[in-house]
Write a protein that holds these residues in place. Structure first.
Motif, PDB file in Angstrom:
ATOM      1  N   GLN A 104       8.466   1.934  -5.305  1.00 49.94           N
ATOM      2  CA  GLN A 104       7.743   0.584  -5.228  1.00 49.94           C
ATOM      3  C   GLN A 104       6.903   0.625  -4.062  1.00 49.94           C
ATOM      4  O   GLN A 104       6.007  -0.203  -4.183  1.00 49.94           O
ATOM      5  CB  GLN A 104       9.199  -0.508  -5.204  1.00 49.94           C
ATOM      6  CG  GLN A 104      10.157  -0.486  -6.338  1.00 49.94           C
ATOM      7  CD  GLN A 104      11.264  -1.050  -6.074  1.00 49.94           C
ATOM      8  OE1 GLN A 104      11.829  -1.229  -4.892  1.00 49.94           O
ATOM      9  NE2 GLN A 104      11.888  -1.846  -7.150  1.00 49.94           N
ATOM     10  N   TRP A 139       6.813  -8.356   5.227  1.00 51.19           N
ATOM     11  CA  TRP A 139       6.597  -9.068   4.170  1.00 51.19           C
ATOM     12  C   TRP A 139       4.783  -8.843   3.713  1.00 51.19           C
ATOM     13  O   TRP A 139       4.032  -9.254   4.544  1.00 51.19           O
ATOM     14  CB  TRP A 139       6.948 -10.443   4.133  1.00 51.19           C
ATOM     15  CG  TRP A 139       8.465 -10.821   4.433  1.00 51.19           C
ATOM     16  CD1 TRP A 139       8.821 -10.477   5.437  1.00 51.19           C
ATOM     17  CD2 TRP A 139       9.436 -11.088   3.381  1.00 51.19           C
ATOM     18  NE1 TRP A 139      10.372 -10.969   5.342  1.00 51.19           N
ATOM     19  CE2 TRP A 139      10.528 -11.020   4.198  1.00 51.19           C
ATOM     20  CE3 TRP A 139       9.319 -11.358   1.977  1.00 51.19           C
ATOM     21  CZ2 TRP A 139      11.659 -11.641   3.509  1.00 51.19           C
ATOM     22  CZ3 TRP A 139      10.441 -11.800   1.415  1.00 51.19           C
ATOM     23  CH2 TRP A 139      11.765 -12.054   2.178  1.00 51.19           C
ATOM     24  N   VAL A 179       6.422 -10.131  -0.871  1.00 51.69           N
ATOM     25  CA  VAL A 179       7.349  -9.251  -1.016  1.00 51.69           C
ATOM     26  C   VAL A 179       7.778  -8.270   0.246  1.00 51.69           C
ATOM     27  O   VAL A 179       6.824  -8.059   1.017  1.00 51.69           O
ATOM     28  CB  VAL A 179       6.599  -7.828  -2.036  1.00 51.69           C
ATOM     29  CG1 VAL A 179       7.591  -6.875  -2.316  1.00 51.69           C
ATOM     30  CG2 VAL A 179       6.244  -8.524  -3.197  1.00 51.69           C
ATOM     31  N   LEU A 181       3.203  -0.631  -4.119  1.00 55.04           N
ATOM     32  CA  LEU A 181       2.452  -1.862  -3.481  1.00 55.04           C
ATOM     33  C   LEU A 181       1.208  -1.469  -2.662  1.00 55.04           C
ATOM     34  O   LEU A 181       0.484  -1.942  -2.491  1.00 55.04           O
ATOM     35  CB  LEU A 181       3.753  -2.507  -2.597  1.00 55.04           C
ATOM     36  CG  LEU A 181       3.498  -3.852  -1.854  1.00 55.04           C
ATOM     37  CD1 LEU A 181       4.463  -4.699  -1.971  1.00 55.04           C
ATOM     38  CD2 LEU A 181       2.785  -3.396  -0.460  1.00 55.04           C
TER      39      LEU A 181
END
Length: 229
Positions: A79, A66, A70, A83
């Motif tokens: 995605q 994480w 997230v 990030l």
């Protein structure tokens, strides 16, 4: 009601094998905003592999990871790329500078990708001692100079999490000390977190805590020598 900030990084029971050989097993690690840790350990124990998992450059065989709340292991490729681009700064041991870009363009690349103002590239160029070299190309630099460009590029967009693989490995002691002070200053000013992987006791001593990675997992050890705040 008191709210607590999300951990910048949380690894839960991460494991990874290559060619049937288990390199990492049941790794747990949590970093809060502002945490600065060094990871040491013998060659081949999986330090760089752990950084690559945290950076999303490799996929764990088990466990979860994480970043700022997230779960990276649940993201699709697009995605995960976004990030990494926004939240992470990675100082590679092999630099990975783009040879067709100037020094200044290499440093500014995260700013361009994140649509941020470009003026900070010049600030970081000066901060790593390369003022006046912005129009040079990587082929015109020494190994130590390329490493400083890589460090500037990793810091320029103020990442939430900085990952550094032997960040002072190609630097002389005085320059290494300057770079370590810069890393601490950037981490403190932005509230980011950082992991440096290193064999250097001096580099490890710049961190707030030192972790030893072995086949038994991660464990905290005493900082080799006190660092200057």
């Amino acid at each position: 009601m008191t709210t607590h900030p999300l951990p910048t990084l949380e690894c839960r029971q991460l494991s990874k094998s290559y060619g049937g050989r288990e390199v990492l097993s049941a790794i747990d690690l949590q970093l809060q905003p502002g945490d600065y840790v060094a990871i040491m350990g013998e060659s081949g124990v999986g330090k760089s592999s752990l950084l690559n998992l945290v950076a999303g450059l490799d996929t764990p065989d088990g466990g979860s990871l994480w970043i700022d709340g997230v779960e990276l292991t649940n993201l699709d490729d697009r995605q995960a790329t976004l990030l990494r681009r926004q939240k992470l700064g990675f100082i590679f041991q092999a630099f990975h500078l783009l040879p067709h870009l100037t020094v200044e363009q290499n440093i500014a690349l995260p700013l361009v990708l994140n649509q941020l103002p470009l003026d900070r590239a010049d600030q970081l160029l000066k901060a790593v001692g390369l003022a006046g070299r912005g129009q040079d190309f990587p082929r015109q630099l020494s190994g130590g100079e390329m490493q400083r460009v890589a460090i500037a590029r990793a810091l320029v967009h103020r990442p939430r999490l900085l990952l550094a693989d032997e960040p002072t490995g190609n630097l002389d002691p005085d320059t290494a000390a300057d770079i370590l002070r810069l890393l601490r200053r950037e981490i403190s000013s932005s509230g980011a977190s950082a992991i440096i992987v290193t064999h250097s006791p001096a580099a490890a001593a710049s961190a707030d805590r030192v972790l030893l990675l072995s086949r038994h997992g991660l464990q905290q050890i005493d900082t080799p020598v006190p660092h200057n705040a």
